[in-house]
Design a protein around this motif. Structure first.
Motif, PDB file in Angstrom:
ATOM      1  N   LEU A   1      84.819  49.340  41.587  1.00 47.71           N
ATOM      2  CA  LEU A   1      84.670  49.826  42.961  1.00 47.71           C
ATOM      3  C   LEU A   1      84.974  48.669  43.908  1.00 47.71           C
ATOM      4  O   LEU A   1      84.462  47.561  43.728  1.00 47.71           O
ATOM      5  CB  LEU A   1      83.244  50.334  43.200  1.00 47.71           C
ATOM      6  CG  LEU A   1      82.839  50.637  44.648  1.00 47.71           C
ATOM      7  CD1 LEU A   1      83.612  51.827  45.185  1.00 47.71           C
ATOM      8  CD2 LEU A   1      81.334  50.885  44.730  1.00 47.71           C
ATOM      9  N   ILE A   2      85.838  48.929  44.903  1.00 50.59           N
ATOM     10  CA  ILE A   2      86.188  47.916  45.899  1.00 50.59           C
ATOM     11  C   ILE A   2      85.891  48.481  47.289  1.00 50.59           C
ATOM     12  O   ILE A   2      86.272  49.619  47.601  1.00 50.59           O
ATOM     13  CB  ILE A   2      87.671  47.511  45.796  1.00 50.59           C
ATOM     14  CG1 ILE A   2      87.961  46.895  44.428  1.00 50.59           C
ATOM     15  CG2 ILE A   2      88.041  46.525  46.906  1.00 50.59           C
ATOM     16  CD1 ILE A   2      89.422  46.557  44.204  1.00 50.59           C
ATOM     17  N   TYR A   3      85.233  47.684  48.120  1.00 52.82           N
ATOM     18  CA  TYR A   3      84.888  48.105  49.485  1.00 52.82           C
ATOM     19  C   TYR A   3      85.328  47.019  50.459  1.00 52.82           C
ATOM     20  O   TYR A   3      85.109  45.817  50.221  1.00 52.82           O
ATOM     21  CB  TYR A   3      83.380  48.330  49.612  1.00 52.82           C
ATOM     22  CG  TYR A   3      82.905  48.525  51.034  1.00 52.82           C
ATOM     23  CD1 TYR A   3      83.172  49.701  51.724  1.00 52.82           C
ATOM     24  CD2 TYR A   3      82.201  47.513  51.690  1.00 52.82           C
ATOM     25  CE1 TYR A   3      82.745  49.875  53.035  1.00 52.82           C
ATOM     26  CE2 TYR A   3      81.771  47.674  52.997  1.00 52.82           C
ATOM     27  CZ  TYR A   3      82.049  48.855  53.661  1.00 52.82           C
ATOM     28  OH  TYR A   3      81.640  49.021  54.962  1.00 52.82           O
TER      29      TYR A   3
ATOM     30  N   ASN B   1      84.794  41.794  51.967  1.00 54.55           N
ATOM     31  CA  ASN B   1      85.379  42.339  50.753  1.00 54.55           C
ATOM     32  C   ASN B   1      84.331  42.283  49.649  1.00 54.55           C
ATOM     33  O   ASN B   1      83.808  41.204  49.347  1.00 54.55           O
ATOM     34  CB  ASN B   1      86.603  41.540  50.321  1.00 54.55           C
ATOM     35  CG  ASN B   1      87.777  41.706  51.257  1.00 54.55           C
ATOM     36  OD1 ASN B   1      88.651  42.521  51.017  1.00 54.55           O
ATOM     37  ND2 ASN B   1      87.800  40.930  52.342  1.00 54.55           N
ATOM     38  N   ALA B   2      84.024  43.437  49.074  1.00 55.93           N
ATOM     39  CA  ALA B   2      83.040  43.496  47.986  1.00 55.93           C
ATOM     40  C   ALA B   2      83.628  44.275  46.818  1.00 55.93           C
ATOM     41  O   ALA B   2      84.317  45.285  47.024  1.00 55.93           O
ATOM     42  CB  ALA B   2      81.750  44.151  48.465  1.00 55.93           C
ATOM     43  N   SER B   3      83.383  43.802  45.625  1.00 60.11           N
ATOM     44  CA  SER B   3      83.865  44.501  44.424  1.00 60.11           C
ATOM     45  C   SER B   3      82.778  44.501  43.358  1.00 60.11           C
ATOM     46  O   SER B   3      81.948  43.584  43.291  1.00 60.11           O
ATOM     47  CB  SER B   3      85.129  43.840  43.876  1.00 60.11           C
ATOM     48  OG  SER B   3      84.860  42.530  43.419  1.00 60.11           O
ATOM     49  N   PHE B   4      82.795  45.532  42.545  1.00 61.22           N
ATOM     50  CA  PHE B   4      81.845  45.659  41.439  1.00 61.22           C
ATOM     51  C   PHE B   4      82.580  46.278  40.267  1.00 61.22           C
ATOM     52  O   PHE B   4      83.315  47.272  40.422  1.00 61.22           O
ATOM     53  CB  PHE B   4      80.668  46.550  41.829  1.00 61.22           C
ATOM     54  CG  PHE B   4      79.769  46.909  40.673  1.00 61.22           C
ATOM     55  CD1 PHE B   4      78.844  46.005  40.188  1.00 61.22           C
ATOM     56  CD2 PHE B   4      79.877  48.157  40.059  1.00 61.22           C
ATOM     57  CE1 PHE B   4      78.028  46.321  39.109  1.00 61.22           C
ATOM     58  CE2 PHE B   4      79.063  48.489  38.984  1.00 61.22           C
ATOM     59  CZ  PHE B   4      78.133  47.562  38.511  1.00 61.22           C
TER      60      PHE B   4
ATOM     61  N   ASN C   1      81.373  40.680  43.253  1.00 61.06           N
ATOM     62  CA  ASN C   1      81.863  39.593  44.083  1.00 61.06           C
ATOM     63  C   ASN C   1      81.852  40.024  45.543  1.00 61.06           C
ATOM     64  O   ASN C   1      82.252  41.152  45.866  1.00 61.06           O
ATOM     65  CB  ASN C   1      83.273  39.192  43.667  1.00 61.06           C
ATOM     66  CG  ASN C   1      83.823  38.059  44.508  1.00 61.06           C
ATOM     67  OD1 ASN C   1      83.363  36.930  44.428  1.00 61.06           O
ATOM     68  ND2 ASN C   1      84.819  38.368  45.337  1.00 61.06           N
ATOM     69  N   VAL C   2      81.390  39.150  46.414  1.00 64.09           N
ATOM     70  CA  VAL C   2      81.361  39.426  47.849  1.00 64.09           C
ATOM     71  C   VAL C   2      82.021  38.262  48.572  1.00 64.09           C
ATOM     72  O   VAL C   2      81.716  37.088  48.292  1.00 64.09           O
ATOM     73  CB  VAL C   2      79.926  39.625  48.374  1.00 64.09           C
ATOM     74  CG1 VAL C   2      79.937  39.870  49.887  1.00 64.09           C
ATOM     75  CG2 VAL C   2      79.250  40.781  47.661  1.00 64.09           C
ATOM     76  N   GLN C   3      82.918  38.586  49.476  1.00 71.60           N
ATOM     77  CA  GLN C   3      83.575  37.561  50.288  1.00 71.60           C
ATOM     78  C   GLN C   3      83.519  37.984  51.756  1.00 71.60           C
ATOM     79  O   GLN C   3      83.814  39.129  52.097  1.00 71.60           O
ATOM     80  CB  GLN C   3      85.030  37.378  49.865  1.00 71.60           C
ATOM     81  CG  GLN C   3      85.822  36.440  50.765  1.00 71.60           C
ATOM     82  CD  GLN C   3      87.287  36.372  50.394  1.00 71.60           C
ATOM     83  OE1 GLN C   3      87.633  36.259  49.219  1.00 71.60           O
ATOM     84  NE2 GLN C   3      88.156  36.447  51.395  1.00 71.60           N
ATOM     85  N   TYR C   4      83.125  37.041  52.618  1.00 66.13           N
ATOM     86  CA  TYR C   4      83.085  37.338  54.054  1.00 66.13           C
ATOM     87  C   TYR C   4      83.883  36.281  54.798  1.00 66.13           C
ATOM     88  O   TYR C   4      83.741  35.077  54.548  1.00 66.13           O
ATOM     89  CB  TYR C   4      81.638  37.350  54.578  1.00 66.13           C
ATOM     90  CG  TYR C   4      81.533  37.867  55.990  1.00 66.13           C
ATOM     91  CD1 TYR C   4      81.627  39.226  56.253  1.00 66.13           C
ATOM     92  CD2 TYR C   4      81.356  36.983  57.061  1.00 66.13           C
ATOM     93  CE1 TYR C   4      81.542  39.706  57.555  1.00 66.13           C
ATOM     94  CE2 TYR C   4      81.270  37.462  58.360  1.00 66.13           C
ATOM     95  CZ  TYR C   4      81.369  38.827  58.602  1.00 66.13           C
ATOM     96  OH  TYR C   4      81.296  39.301  59.884  1.00 66.13           O
TER      97      TYR C   4
END
Length: 333
Positions: free
Chosen positions: A238-240, A247-250, A288-291
């Motif tokens: 899942l990518i949001y 940007n967040a992915s699981f 993973n989370v990137q801001y």
């Protein structure tokens, strides 16, 4: 104390031709050669008395890619030929009559195989694709697995055979879907079935031969072929994205990898049949989370903040699943 020197050569070439709109043929050739010299630093010898090894691999791949029905259907057919040449020259001293003589052992092994695959992607709804593929692939042993690496306590096994895998996948994926002006999301999910033959793995302990973890340390590691295995499971992602800043992915992967060899080379029933293949995680999750921050340090500058988290479920390092062989659950961040 051993020293290994390597010289590695890699080369690639590719040619592609689109003979009709949406129909493309390509051929790729990959060449890899590794020359290595092994020497015991406590017993230095001349160059011509060192143990020398060479692995040469040629991979030729042909692809046919096609699009149909206004690009709603995409297909790919691939055929791959792999040829491996493994040579080793080893010099040893022998004493047949009390006098030292040099005994030379030359080993040369050539293996080749042909793999193939077919894949299809069908856009059955806006931004949603059905995916399916079948692949027969071979994994060649590396030069470390074949010839060892004594400084890491890995011993040689020149009789290793290539590993064969037959993979079948069925799943779906979506394009990046815009839920609102600043919110986007995408999904991917797939179920797979993989039959493996002559799987290459490290030699593993049997719980019946030892009684506690203090005795479960092998002085050396050796890679072996363990026969037939079967893995069935799924993976998903899942990518949001928010406002092109967050940007967040699981992703998650879970499968059951079973040993499927019913009997040994002498016809005796295998005690490990239908057991989980050991020393291999079978349930993992990662996020993973990137801001992104703009203009923090100066104008037009970009500062990215990252956070990563990983989960590995407990698994066993020895056959028969002894309590002392459990590797505990791991949290990585």
């Amino acid at each position: 104390m051993n020293e290994t020197k390597r010289n590695i050569l890699n080369a690639r070439s590719n040619i592609a031709y689109m003979f009709l709109p949406g129909h493309r043929l390509s051929v790729n050739h990959a060449f890899r050669q590794t020359d290595r010299d092994d020497q015991d630093l406590l017993r230095p010898v001349a160059k011509d008395l060192m143990t020398t090894s060479q692995t040469t691999q040629n991979i030729v791949t042909a692809n046919y890619e096609a699009e149909f029905w206004k690009r709603r259907i995409n297909t790919n057919i691939q055929v791959q030929y792999t040829g491996d040449r493994n040579n080793q020259r080893r010099e040893d001293y022998i004493f047949p009559n009390g006098e030292p003589e040099i005994y030379r052992r030359d080993t040369s092994i050539y293996t080749d195989n042909v793999g193939y695959s077919a894949a299809l992607a069908f856009r059955f709804a806006p931004h949603v694709y059905l995916l399916t593929s079948n692949k027969v692939a071979y994994v060649s042993p590396t030069e470390t697995q074949l010839f060892g690496e004594l400084e890491r306590n890995i011993v040689a096994n020149v009789n290793l055979k290539p590993e064969k895998n037959i993979n079948t996948n069925v799943g779906f994926r979506t394009d990046m879907i815009h839920l609102a002006p600043r919110h986007s999301i995408s999904f991917y999910g797939s179920a797979f079935w993989r039959n493996g033959y002559d799987k290459i793995t490290t030699e593993t302990l049997d719980a019946d031969t030892i009684d506690n973890v203090d005795k479960a340390v092998l002085d050396v590691t050796r890679y072996v072929n363990i026969g037939m295995t079967q893995a069935r499971g799924f993976e998903a992602e899942l990518i949001y994205i928010f406002n092109n800043r967050l940007n967040a992915s699981f992703n998650i992967s879970r499968f059951k990898h079973l040993y499927k060899t019913k009997s040994d080379s002498e016809g005796n029933p295998s005690p490990y049949y239908n057991e989980l293949v050991v020393n291999e995680p079978y349930f993992t999750m990662n996020s993973n989370v990137q801001y992104r921050l703009d203009n923090v340090l100066q104008k037009k500058s970009i500062l990215n903040l990252h956070y990563t988290f990983g989960y590995v479920h407990e698994y066993n390092i020895a056959w028969r699943n002894p309590a002392w062989g459990i590797t505990p659950t791991q949290y990585v961040h």
